[in-house]
Design an enzyme around this catalytic site. Structure first.
Site, mmCIF file in Angstrom:
data_model
loop_
_atom_site.group_PDB
_atom_site.id
_atom_site.type_symbol
_atom_site.label_atom_id
_atom_site.label_comp_id
_atom_site.label_asym_id
_atom_site.label_seq_id
_atom_site.Cartn_x
_atom_site.Cartn_y
_atom_site.Cartn_z
ATOM 1 N N ASP A 49 7.396 -3.019 -2.827
ATOM 2 C CA ASP A 49 7.759 -2.958 -4.252
ATOM 3 C C ASP A 49 6.542 -2.696 -5.135
ATOM 4 O O ASP A 49 6.273 -3.428 -6.090
ATOM 5 C CB ASP A 49 8.414 -4.270 -4.689
ATOM 6 C CG ASP A 49 9.543 -4.704 -3.791
ATOM 7 O OD1 ASP A 49 10.307 -3.828 -3.339
ATOM 8 O OD2 ASP A 49 9.670 -5.916 -3.536
ATOM 9 N N GLU A 248 18.908 -0.989 -8.193
ATOM 10 C CA GLU A 248 17.753 -1.854 -8.410
ATOM 11 C C GLU A 248 16.558 -0.999 -8.840
ATOM 12 O O GLU A 248 16.706 0.181 -9.115
ATOM 13 C CB GLU A 248 17.402 -2.609 -7.119
ATOM 14 C CG GLU A 248 17.071 -1.705 -5.941
ATOM 15 C CD GLU A 248 16.748 -2.466 -4.666
ATOM 16 O OE1 GLU A 248 16.668 -3.704 -4.723
ATOM 17 O OE2 GLU A 248 16.578 -1.807 -3.619
ATOM 18 N N ASN A 311 15.404 0.148 1.611
ATOM 19 C CA ASN A 311 15.485 0.311 0.156
ATOM 20 C C ASN A 311 14.350 1.189 -0.360
ATOM 21 O O ASN A 311 13.390 1.496 0.350
ATOM 22 C CB ASN A 311 15.516 -1.052 -0.542
ATOM 23 C CG ASN A 311 14.144 -1.733 -0.545
ATOM 24 O OD1 ASN A 311 13.340 -1.546 0.356
ATOM 25 N ND2 ASN A 311 13.909 -2.537 -1.567
ATOM 26 N N GLU A 382 -17.932 -3.934 -1.580
ATOM 27 C CA GLU A 382 -17.253 -5.005 -0.869
ATOM 28 C C GLU A 382 -16.762 -4.493 0.483
ATOM 29 O O GLU A 382 -16.183 -3.406 0.574
ATOM 30 C CB GLU A 382 -16.083 -5.534 -1.691
ATOM 31 C CG GLU A 382 -16.474 -6.120 -3.033
ATOM 32 C CD GLU A 382 -17.461 -7.265 -2.900
ATOM 33 O OE1 GLU A 382 -17.279 -8.112 -1.992
ATOM 34 O OE2 GLU A 382 -18.422 -7.315 -3.692
ATOM 35 N N ASN A 406 -12.543 -13.232 -3.944
ATOM 36 C CA ASN A 406 -13.335 -12.416 -3.029
ATOM 37 C C ASN A 406 -12.827 -12.552 -1.596
ATOM 38 O O ASN A 406 -12.410 -13.621 -1.167
ATOM 39 C CB ASN A 406 -14.804 -12.845 -3.116
ATOM 40 C CG ASN A 406 -15.735 -11.867 -2.422
ATOM 41 O OD1 ASN A 406 -15.370 -10.728 -2.160
ATOM 42 N ND2 ASN A 406 -16.937 -12.314 -2.127
ATOM 43 N N GLU A 521 -31.613 10.114 -30.134
ATOM 44 C CA GLU A 521 -31.767 11.163 -31.142
ATOM 45 C C GLU A 521 -31.303 12.527 -30.640
ATOM 46 O O GLU A 521 -31.125 13.467 -31.429
ATOM 47 C CB GLU A 521 -33.218 11.257 -31.610
ATOM 48 C CG GLU A 521 -34.227 11.603 -30.535
ATOM 49 C CD GLU A 521 -34.817 10.368 -29.886
ATOM 50 O OE1 GLU A 521 -35.960 10.469 -29.386
ATOM 51 O OE2 GLU A 521 -34.146 9.314 -29.861
#
Length: 634
Positions: A49, A248, A311, A382, A406, A521
């Site tokens: 889902d 649904e 589904n 990670e 984590n 600048e």
């Protein structure tokens, strides 16, 4: 996940050991996401889902927590959805390498989630959707979920990955909410924050009477509710969406000023050709609350593409000016079990509009989306950021310094591996590699390019650190790692127990300089007071909330560190936002008139040619912000 059933025979391993630049151990095989493909998004765990949120140059995918359920004899039985009391979260900046953020322990009733559930009133958490909204200058995130089919709850956070809290202590929407009468299944929320900041929640489903043809054709069980400005309250009464053959899976998005409501057709009775069973149809409206007019369908049942159905659940989203649809299919479970048995995994494919605003049929496949940006190997990555893998699992870690919730990579055995798609080492290349590890056994990490048996550019020897959550950063040298490559970390060692856990990794470049400096600048200045200055340095002055400076920069990959030298005109704090590609990615703060250098580390952002802006924020004139230069560091 299920581990591999067998290793290659010893004689083959010995043969490999005689070849140059090859491991003495045979690499194991990927499960369902094969190197080069992008679907499913992950195969070391499940997720159903799916809903996608884009924020600060990343896509976050939130999913119901599908997990294998076992019979008493240890065999896997048909999915009974009893594990759906958490929300799984992953994210990516490039659509191939996905970071596992673990699970949000949503449901808390009856000691769910070992007593750590956030919503103490909820027993389940199905089909999440998430919205972002800035309230009183603070980014807020709202996670809507279904308590089974009986109501909709909401959690809040200041981050897309938490920590999350329950602001209401009860359901946001129930069958007692005004306008919800007649809804068979009160579940499957979808949320939209409109251009004016107003939120709308869509939900519902089911068929009141499956033996009645009129009820099947027009169930009238879909609803839209207007949310309060706090996103945690309901304004007025729900409005019925008369979605033909509704079953649904409410979905909502906005394209070219039109609102697209999409949903899954039901499986009951006989359907006209315009409403094919188990596919995703859509309606459009000029208003977020309708009335909606049926247009057509755009996503077939997963069986059409993958030979296993069930589904159909989806969400449409835009990322870097390209439209996509995220959906689930039983591809991982089919590979492992020979039959999906109702266990689902997330996929993404492109979604294309015709010139008249209709949607073309989506082509679901295992190829998925090609990587849209190179990964930067010179920042902390990670270990649970995974393009492809063989044999590993992830777990919540005690290692410090990582993101909320984590994770580390674990269940590492000989021949297992984790791979990353398209990392850019640059022309100077990498000279060292470090990783944060924890172990009581030890082993090796072979660093290979482009495949699990590709060029070996370095080997990290991992010895015991004294515990599986006792962490130590170790380092090794690397050679011949230049240009853009996939990276395969192949794990080797002896024994049958977990060799070690892996928290994060990072390469170091041999380049003398890896940054770009842009003088203020030299930027394009705009606003009521913005202008060039010569004191306290050669730079630019900003005034109030409307001033900004801008320039165009090409980014090869989507994470950099930014440093800004500046000052305030008074003892008050002056703030300057950094915006890339129209998205604010951070804010620099300068207190006092003495110039200082402020840093925003490891900032995720859009890639390619992007407009970079420095925007003054504050209280309209009691101070000026002075800016000298911006450094963009690799």
């Amino acid at each position: 996940m299920l581990k591999k059933l067998s290793l290659f025979v010893l004689t083959f391993a010995l043969l490999l050991s005689c070849l140059p630049m090859m491991s003495a151990y045979a690499a194991n095989s990927a499960t369902a996401k094969l190197p080069g493909n992008s679907n499913p998004l992950m195969d070391h765990k499940l997720g159903a889902d799916p809903f996608a949120l884009t924020y600060n140059g990343r896509v976050y995918v939130y999913m119901s927590s599908d997990a294998y359920v076992y019979n008493t004899d240890g065999t896997i039985k048909e999915n009974d959805f009893s594990t759906l009391n958490k929300i799984n979260v992953i994210s990516s900046a490039d659509m191939v390498n996905w970071t596992d953020h673990g699970s949000i322990p949503v449901a808390g009733a009856n000691n769910a989630n070992s007593g750590n559930g956030i919503a103490k009133w909820a027993s389940l958490s199905w089909a999440p959707s998430v919205a972002h909204k800035t309230i009183n200058g603070v980014d807020k995130f709202f996670l809507y979920f279904a308590n089974g089919a009986s109501g909709i709850g909401v959690l809040t956070s200041n981050s897309p990955i938490g920590p999350w809290t329950d602001p209401l202590g009860k359901a946001l929407v129930t069958t007692s909410t005004a306008g919800m009468s007649g809804v068979t299944w009160l579940f499957d929320p979808a949320v939209l924050v409109d251009d004016d900041g107003t939120g709308y929640l869509y939900c519902g489903g089911g068929i009141p009477n499956t033996s009645n043809a009129a009820s099947i054709a027009n169930p009238k069980t879909a609803r839209v509710l207007k949310l309060g400005s706090d996103m945690t309250s309901i304004v007025g009464s729900a409005t019925t969406i008369d979605a033909p053959y509704m079953f649904e899976d409410s979905g909502i998005h906005k394209y070219n000023g039109k609102y697209y409501y999409s949903y899954c057709f039901n499986f009951s009775g006989t359907h006209p050709a315009a409403y094919p069973t188990g596919e995703i149809g859509y309606m459009t409206s000029s208003s977020p609350t309708g009335p909606f007019t049926y247009v057509g369908h755009f996503l077939k049942n997963p069986y059409t593409f993958f030979g296993v159905g069930g589904n159909n659940h989806h969400a449409v989203f835009n990322f870097n000016n390209q439209w996509y649809v995220v959906y689930h299919a039983q591809t991982v479970s089919k590979v492992l079990l020979g039959d999906g048995k109702g266990y689902r995994s997330p996929h993404i494919n492109k979604l294309v509009y015709n010139t008249d605003g209709t949607i073309q049929e989506v082509q679901g496949n295992m190829a998925g989306i090609a990587q849209i940006a190179n990964l930067n190997p010179y920042i902390r990555v990670e270990a649970e950021t995974i393009g492809w893998n063989a044999g590993i699992a992830t777990e919540t870690t005690q290692a410090t310094g990582g993101p909320t919730s984590n994770m580390d990579v674990t269940s590492i055995n000989n021949g297992d591996w984790v791979a990353i798609g398209n990392a850019d080492f640059g022309t100077s290349g990498a000279t060292t590699f470090k990783a944060n590890v924890a172990s009581t056994v030890g082993g090796k990490i072979e660093i290979r390019l482009d495949s699990a048996t590709g060029t070996l550019v370095g080997t990290l020897n991992v010895s015991s650190t004294g515990g599986t959550q006792t962490w130590k950063e170790i380092e090794t040298t690397v050679s011949n790692a230049t240009g853009v490559h996939k990276i395969f970390f192949v794990f080797t060692g002896t024994g049958t127990s977990n060799l070690f856990n892996l928290d994060y990794w990072q390469f170091t470049s041999g380049a003398a300089s890896t940054g770009t400096r842009v003088e203020a600048e030299d930027m394009t200045l705009s606003g009521t007071y913005a202008g060039k200055i010569t004191s306290p340095f050669s730079g630019a002055a900003f005034y109030g909330n409307d001033d900004f400076s801008a320039f165009t920069q090409y980014f090869a990959y989507g994470t950099h560190t930014f440093t800004l030298r500046g000052a305030s005109s008074t003892s008050a704090t002056a703030k300057v936002q950094l915006q890339i590609g129209g998205t604010t990615v951070g804010t620099f703060s300068f207190t006092g008139t003495t110039p200082t250098v402020q840093t925003l580390s490891n900032i995720a952002h859009a890639t390619g040619s992007q407009e970079v802006k420095l925007i003054a924020t504050g209280d309209n004139g009691t101070w000026d912000a002075y800016v000298d230069y911006l450094d963009i560091l690799n």
